[in-house]
Every structure is written in structure tokens, then in C-alpha cells.
Design a protein around this motif. Structure first.
Motif, PDB file in Angstrom:
ATOM      1  N   PHE A 100     -10.896  38.335   6.812  1.00  0.00           N
ATOM      2  CA  PHE A 100     -10.739  39.227   5.669  1.00  0.00           C
ATOM      3  C   PHE A 100     -11.408  38.640   4.425  1.00  0.00           C
ATOM      4  N   LEU A 101     -11.202  37.359   4.175  1.00  0.00           N
ATOM      5  CA  LEU A 101     -11.695  36.739   2.940  1.00  0.00           C
ATOM      6  C   LEU A 101     -13.182  36.395   2.967  1.00  0.00           C
ATOM      7  N   GLU A 102     -13.723  36.093   4.141  1.00  0.00           N
ATOM      8  CA  GLU A 102     -15.109  35.613   4.236  1.00  0.00           C
ATOM      9  C   GLU A 102     -16.116  36.477   3.476  1.00  0.00           C
ATOM     10  N   PRO A 103     -16.156  37.793   3.680  1.00  0.00           N
ATOM     11  CA  PRO A 103     -17.177  38.582   2.969  1.00  0.00           C
ATOM     12  C   PRO A 103     -16.900  38.721   1.466  1.00  0.00           C
ATOM     13  N   ARG A 104     -15.742  38.304   1.021  1.00  0.00           N
ATOM     14  CA  ARG A 104     -15.367  38.465  -0.387  1.00  0.00           C
ATOM     15  C   ARG A 104     -15.517  37.161  -1.187  1.00  0.00           C
ATOM     16  N   ARG A 105     -15.695  36.042  -0.501  1.00  0.00           N
ATOM     17  CA  ARG A 105     -15.723  34.737  -1.173  1.00  0.00           C
ATOM     18  C   ARG A 105     -16.933  34.546  -2.078  1.00  0.00           C
ATOM     19  N   ASP A 106     -18.071  35.070  -1.674  1.00  0.00           N
ATOM     20  CA  ASP A 106     -19.314  34.816  -2.391  1.00  0.00           C
ATOM     21  C   ASP A 106     -19.560  35.880  -3.459  1.00  0.00           C
TER      22      ASP A 106
ATOM     23  N   MET B  77       0.835  -1.189   0.000  1.00  0.00           N
ATOM     24  CA  MET B  77       0.000   0.000   0.000  1.00  0.00           C
ATOM     25  C   MET B  77       0.884   1.259   0.000  1.00  0.00           C
ATOM     26  N   THR B  78       0.379   2.303  -0.641  1.00  0.00           N
ATOM     27  CA  THR B  78       1.071   3.588  -0.635  1.00  0.00           C
ATOM     28  C   THR B  78       0.122   4.672  -0.141  1.00  0.00           C
ATOM     29  N   GLN B  79       0.721   5.763   0.271  1.00  0.00           N
ATOM     30  CA  GLN B  79      -0.053   6.905   0.735  1.00  0.00           C
ATOM     31  C   GLN B  79       0.553   8.185   0.198  1.00  0.00           C
ATOM     32  N   ARG B  80      -0.250   9.243   0.155  1.00  0.00           N
ATOM     33  CA  ARG B  80       0.196  10.579  -0.243  1.00  0.00           C
ATOM     34  C   ARG B  80       0.510  11.340   1.034  1.00  0.00           C
ATOM     35  N   LEU B  81       1.740  11.832   1.148  1.00  0.00           N
ATOM     36  CA  LEU B  81       2.158  12.569   2.336  1.00  0.00           C
ATOM     37  C   LEU B  81       2.771  13.898   1.923  1.00  0.00           C
ATOM     38  N   PHE B  82       2.704  14.853   2.831  1.00  0.00           N
ATOM     39  CA  PHE B  82       3.473  16.078   2.633  1.00  0.00           C
ATOM     40  C   PHE B  82       3.930  16.599   3.990  1.00  0.00           C
ATOM     41  N   VAL B  83       5.025  17.346   3.947  1.00  0.00           N
ATOM     42  CA  VAL B  83       5.558  18.007   5.132  1.00  0.00           C
ATOM     43  C   VAL B  83       5.153  19.473   5.014  1.00  0.00           C
ATOM     44  N   ALA B  84       4.621  20.032   6.118  1.00  0.00           N
ATOM     45  CA  ALA B  84       4.082  21.387   6.045  1.00  0.00           C
ATOM     46  C   ALA B  84       4.312  22.174   7.318  1.00  0.00           C
ATOM     47  N   VAL B  85       4.359  23.476   7.149  1.00  0.00           N
ATOM     48  CA  VAL B  85       4.296  24.431   8.250  1.00  0.00           C
ATOM     49  C   VAL B  85       2.875  24.980   8.230  1.00  0.00           C
ATOM     50  N   VAL B  86       2.209  24.912   9.365  1.00  0.00           N
ATOM     51  CA  VAL B  86       0.811  25.340   9.468  1.00  0.00           C
ATOM     52  C   VAL B  86       0.746  26.643  10.261  1.00  0.00           C
ATOM     53  N   PRO B  87       0.116  27.675   9.697  1.00  0.00           N
ATOM     54  CA  PRO B  87      -0.038  28.924  10.454  1.00  0.00           C
ATOM     55  C   PRO B  87      -0.871  28.685  11.709  1.00  0.00           C
ATOM     56  N   PRO B  88      -0.596  29.420  12.782  1.00  0.00           N
ATOM     57  CA  PRO B  88      -1.375  29.255  14.015  1.00  0.00           C
ATOM     58  C   PRO B  88      -2.821  29.718  13.808  1.00  0.00           C
ATOM     59  N   PRO B  89      -3.723  29.272  14.689  1.00  0.00           N
ATOM     60  CA  PRO B  89      -5.138  29.629  14.552  1.00  0.00           C
ATOM     61  C   PRO B  89      -5.400  31.130  14.436  1.00  0.00           C
ATOM     62  N   ALA B  90      -4.703  31.956  15.192  1.00  0.00           N
ATOM     63  CA  ALA B  90      -4.955  33.403  15.144  1.00  0.00           C
ATOM     64  C   ALA B  90      -4.672  33.982  13.757  1.00  0.00           C
ATOM     65  N   VAL B  91      -3.638  33.490  13.098  1.00  0.00           N
ATOM     66  CA  VAL B  91      -3.301  33.960  11.754  1.00  0.00           C
ATOM     67  C   VAL B  91      -4.361  33.492  10.761  1.00  0.00           C
ATOM     68  N   ARG B  92      -4.733  32.226  10.834  1.00  0.00           N
ATOM     69  CA  ARG B  92      -5.772  31.700   9.930  1.00  0.00           C
ATOM     70  C   ARG B  92      -7.096  32.441  10.146  1.00  0.00           C
ATOM     71  N   GLU B  93      -7.422  32.738  11.400  1.00  0.00           N
ATOM     72  CA  GLU B  93      -8.663  33.463  11.703  1.00  0.00           C
ATOM     73  C   GLU B  93      -8.640  34.870  11.101  1.00  0.00           C
ATOM     74  N   ALA B  94      -7.496  35.541  11.140  1.00  0.00           N
ATOM     75  CA  ALA B  94      -7.385  36.884  10.558  1.00  0.00           C
ATOM     76  C   ALA B  94      -7.575  36.831   9.041  1.00  0.00           C
ATOM     77  N   TRP B  95      -6.930  35.868   8.382  1.00  0.00           N
ATOM     78  CA  TRP B  95      -7.112  35.720   6.929  1.00  0.00           C
ATOM     79  C   TRP B  95      -8.558  35.393   6.600  1.00  0.00           C
ATOM     80  N   ASP B  96      -9.133  34.476   7.366  1.00  0.00           N
ATOM     81  CA  ASP B  96     -10.510  34.053   7.116  1.00  0.00           C
ATOM     82  C   ASP B  96     -11.473  35.223   7.291  1.00  0.00           C
TER      83      ASP B  96
END
Length: 183
Positions: A22-28, A1-20
Motif C-alpha cells: 500500500f505504501l510503496e507507490p506513495r513514498r516517493d 558495557m551497556t546496550q540499547r534493548l527493547f521488547v517488541a511484538v513484530v507483525p508477521p510477514p504477510a501483514v508487513r507485505e500488505a502495508w508495504d
């Protein structure tokens, strides 16, 4: 069996919340963009499309060794871009404006660790970014102006993750299988 993997740096929740926020009212806006959910935002350091299950333990040890040799550093993200280009975009992203060199060095170490474990690493030149939307080869110049208005969001990179990616009907699903603290 094989799997798809990646190594990543994940922004902290506060950063993701700030981006979200900003983007939320513009997505639709009626565009054909497919927005990536904030929980999936990350900077990919190494992508491995076919990893044998038996290689997992070796990769885990190799990535732990990389983390032990890496000190925390600051990353700043601001502004946007598109792959392959703004006239026929398939990916819309936020760019790394601070810490790109350190992320690049970490990416090389993670890619080399995987290669030493006999794992093939996909991709070419490392371009640190956070994918926020996918497109169908459309013109996105207006969206780049929108992304350029996002306030710079710095954070301290203190760990990276090994993530399993599963292709699902609605997009990719991610599961963290390892987390590695920097020294």
C-alpha cells in the motif's frame, strides 16, 4: 558495557507485505519523511536505553516467565496518527484498533520484569502503534488520510522479541537477541 534493548511484538510477514504494498507507490512524493523499512516495523512494549551486559541473562529469564503466563491474542492495526501531533509531527504511525488492552497488559508485565532485574525502562504512557515514518516537525494531515485508507490487518500475537538497537548513520539497526513464545 551497556546496550540499547527493547521488547517488541513484530507483525508477521504477510501483514508487513500488505502495508508495504500500500505504501510503496506513495513514498516517493517529495516529502521530507524518512520511511522505516518494513523489516523494522514493530510495536514496542518496553524500551531500555542503557542495559548492562551482565543483566541480559536475568532479563531473558524474566521475559520467558512473562511469556509463560501470557496467552496468544489478536491484534488489529488500521488508521494512522502522529506524535506529538499532526501539525508538528516527528513520527507517523499506524494505530492498534484491536488488542490494545492485551498489548498494554503485556507491556506492563515486560516493563515490570525489566525493573525487577534492575533495568531502567524508558518512556511514559503506553500507546500501541507501529512507526512507519519519521518527520522533521512538519504538518502531516494529508498523510493521516493516506494511512486511514490502509485496510485493517489483524494477526495473532503468539510471541514477542527482545531486540538490540544500534544507532547507525542511516538510522537504527535491529538484532533479535531473544524470542519468547506465548503459552
Amino acid at each position: 558495557m551497556t546496550q540499547r534493548l527493547f521488547v517488541a511484538v513484530v507483525p508477521p510477514p504477510a501483514v508487513r507485505e500488505a502495508w508495504d504494498a500500500f505504501l510503496e507507490p506513495r513514498r516517493d512524493t517529495g516529502t521530507d519523511l524518512r520511511w522505516v523499512v518494513p523489516e523494522s516495523w514493530h510495536v514496542t512494549l518496553a524500551f531500555m536505553g542503557r542495559v548492562a551486559d551482565r543483566a541480559g541473562d536475568d532479563l531473558d529469564e524474566a521475559l520467558a516467565a512473562v511469556a509463560a503466563r501470557t496467552t496468544p491474542f489478536t491484534v488489529g492495526v488500521a488508521g494512522g496518527g502522529a506524535f506529538p501531533d499532526p501539525e508538528a509531527a516527528k513520527v507517523l504511525w499506524l494505530g492498534v484498533t484491536e488488542g490494545a488492552r492485551e498489548l498494554g497488559e503485556l507491556a506492563v508485565r515486560c516493563r515490570n520484569a525489566a525493573t525487577r532485574c534492575g533495568i531502567e525502562v524508558d518512556g511514559g504512557r503506553f500507546r500501541p502503534h507501529v512507526t512507519v515514518a519519521r518527520a522533521n516537525g512538519q504538518r502531516v494531515l494529508r498523510w493521516l488520510q493516506v494511512l486511514d485508507a490502509i485496510e485493517r490487518q489483524p494477526w495473532q500475537v503468539e510471541r514477542f522479541r527482545l531486540v538490540r538497537s544500534q544507532l547507525l548513520p542511516g538510522g537504527a539497526g535491529y538484532q533479535t537477541v531473544g524470542e519468547y513464545d506465548l503459552t
